[in-house]
Design an enzyme around this catalytic site. Structure first.
Site, PDB file in Angstrom:
ATOM      1  N   GLY A 131     -38.052   8.017  -3.378  1.00 14.23           N
ATOM      2  CA  GLY A 131     -37.199   9.172  -3.151  1.00 14.23           C
ATOM      3  C   GLY A 131     -35.748   8.757  -2.992  1.00 14.23           C
ATOM      4  N   CYS A 132     -34.844   9.705  -3.178  1.00  8.27           N
ATOM      5  CA  CYS A 132     -33.412   9.385  -3.121  1.00  8.27           C
ATOM      6  C   CYS A 132     -32.972   9.009  -1.713  1.00  8.27           C
ATOM      7  CB  CYS A 132     -32.591  10.544  -3.679  1.00  8.27           C
ATOM      8  SG  CYS A 132     -32.932  12.160  -2.941  1.00  8.27           S
ATOM      9  N   PHE A 133     -33.283   9.844  -0.716  1.00  9.22           N
ATOM     10  CA  PHE A 133     -32.966   9.484   0.658  1.00  9.22           C
ATOM     11  C   PHE A 133     -33.652   8.169   1.032  1.00  9.22           C
ATOM     12  CE2 PHE A 133     -31.956  14.013   2.166  1.00  9.22           C
ATOM     13  CZ  PHE A 133     -30.638  13.715   2.477  1.00  9.22           C
ATOM     14  N   ALA A 134     -34.919   8.045   0.636  1.00 10.87           N
ATOM     15  CA  ALA A 134     -35.685   6.857   1.002  1.00 10.87           C
ATOM     16  C   ALA A 134     -35.040   5.593   0.462  1.00 10.87           C
ATOM     17  CB  ALA A 134     -37.121   6.988   0.486  1.00 10.87           C
TER      18      ALA A 134
END
Length: 322
Positions: A131-134
């Site tokens: 994921g992008c945040f991850a």
């Protein structure tokens, strides 16, 4: 030449994949699937590709003609798609949804964060793109986990651009609401938290603290700006050396000794990381482009590893001048 199929081709991540792969020296897009746009030109949806391609969307799935397929579905739809369709056993898959990011005996998907799993990605048949945040949060914390320095809870704040919500309009992506505005969503319950903790424990199995993550919607279109706070008595010189060593061979992630801003990475596949001490508190800042290093750029990076190419192939993108 790697033959490529893209499924779910009308969204932001698919558009960025097309842009990257059309200019990749070892890639050829064979088909871009979108049932709702079948027969229309790619440029009817991804207008920034005018002059780059004459491809049209298809509702067909000619898997026999490609070496790898990118799933650009919404979360939860990859699992259903695989249940509903026959996929050749030798076809490689890179899934940009969250369906397979948590490793399980029920599937063979490798978690596709190159800075953590490059060797495993290189031998993988199936990869779950992070994921992008991850991605941004993990790249700020992984060197600390490798050094065994994560002790206690971690406080994380991160703000993302509106493209992180996808192409489908909603009340919180509408320009008149988002512009000049800011808001919190999914505080402490964001879906990326489990994959982050999974990676931290891969490097520091004894980590038992909580990841207190508060995400924010920003009034800009793309990019992620993240701050992480942990407590440690380690001196900043030791911490900086830990980061520099961890990312010494990483072509896109770099430790920087000065404060960061978002424009340093928007439009690139880079993640920049900075750390500074305030007493026993360590403040880490990490920044990346949510659509590139946080999604499509990282997916191409994973493809390069899977096919034995230079990790940077097609991804030496320059940041915006201003």
């Amino acid at each position: 030449m790697i033959k490529i199929g893209i499924i779910g081709g009308a969204g932001y991540t698919a558009g960025e994949l097309c842009r990257l792969l059309l200019n990749h020296p070892e890639a050829e897009i064979v088909f871009v699937n979108s049932e709702s746009n079948a027969g229309n030109r790619i440029t009817d949806v991804h207008a920034g590709l005018y002059g780059e391609t004459d491809l049209t969307f298809t509702d067909g799935l000619p898997f026999e003609d490609v070496d790898v397929v990118f799933f650009c579905f919404g979360h939860g739809k990859s699992t259903q798609f695989l249940a509903d369709h026959y996929i050749p056993a030798d076809l490689r898959i890179i899934d940009l949804a969250q369906d397979f990011r948590l490793e399980s005996e029920d599937n063979d998907y490798v978690y596709g964060l190159p800075e953590l799993n490059a060797l495993r990605i290189g031998g993988a048949q199936h990869v779950a793109n992070p994921g992008c945040f991850a991605t941004c949060i993990q790249l700020g914390l992984l060197p600390l986990a490798k050094g065994g320095l994560l002790d206690g809870d971690i406080s994380v704040n991160a703000i993302t651009g509106s493209t992180g919500a996808g192409v489908k309009p909603s009340a919180t992506t509408h320009f008149s609401w988002r512009s000049g505005n800011m808001s919190i969503y999914k505080a402490f319950e964001h879906q990326h938290v489990p994959e982050i903790v999974q990676s931290l424990r891969q490097l520091q199995p004894e980590f038992s603290g909580s990841l207190d993550f508060i995400p924010y919607r920003g009034d800009f279109t793309r990019g992620i700006f993240t701050t992480e706070v942990v407590r440690t008595d380690a001196p900043i010189e030791e911490i900086a050396a830990l980061y520099e060593d961890f990312y010494a061979e990483a072509p896109f992630t770099h430790y920087v000794s000065r404060a960061l801003d978002l424009k340093q990475v928007v439009g690139t596949n880079k993640c920049l990381v900075h750390a500074e001490k305030h007493g026993d508190r360590l403040l880490i800042t990490s920044v990346c482009d949510n659509l590139l290093k946080g999604a499509s750029g990282q997916a191409v990076q994973n493809m390069n590893l899977m096919f034995g190419l230079e990790e940077t192939a097609g991804l030496r993108l320059k940041p915006l001048a201003f």
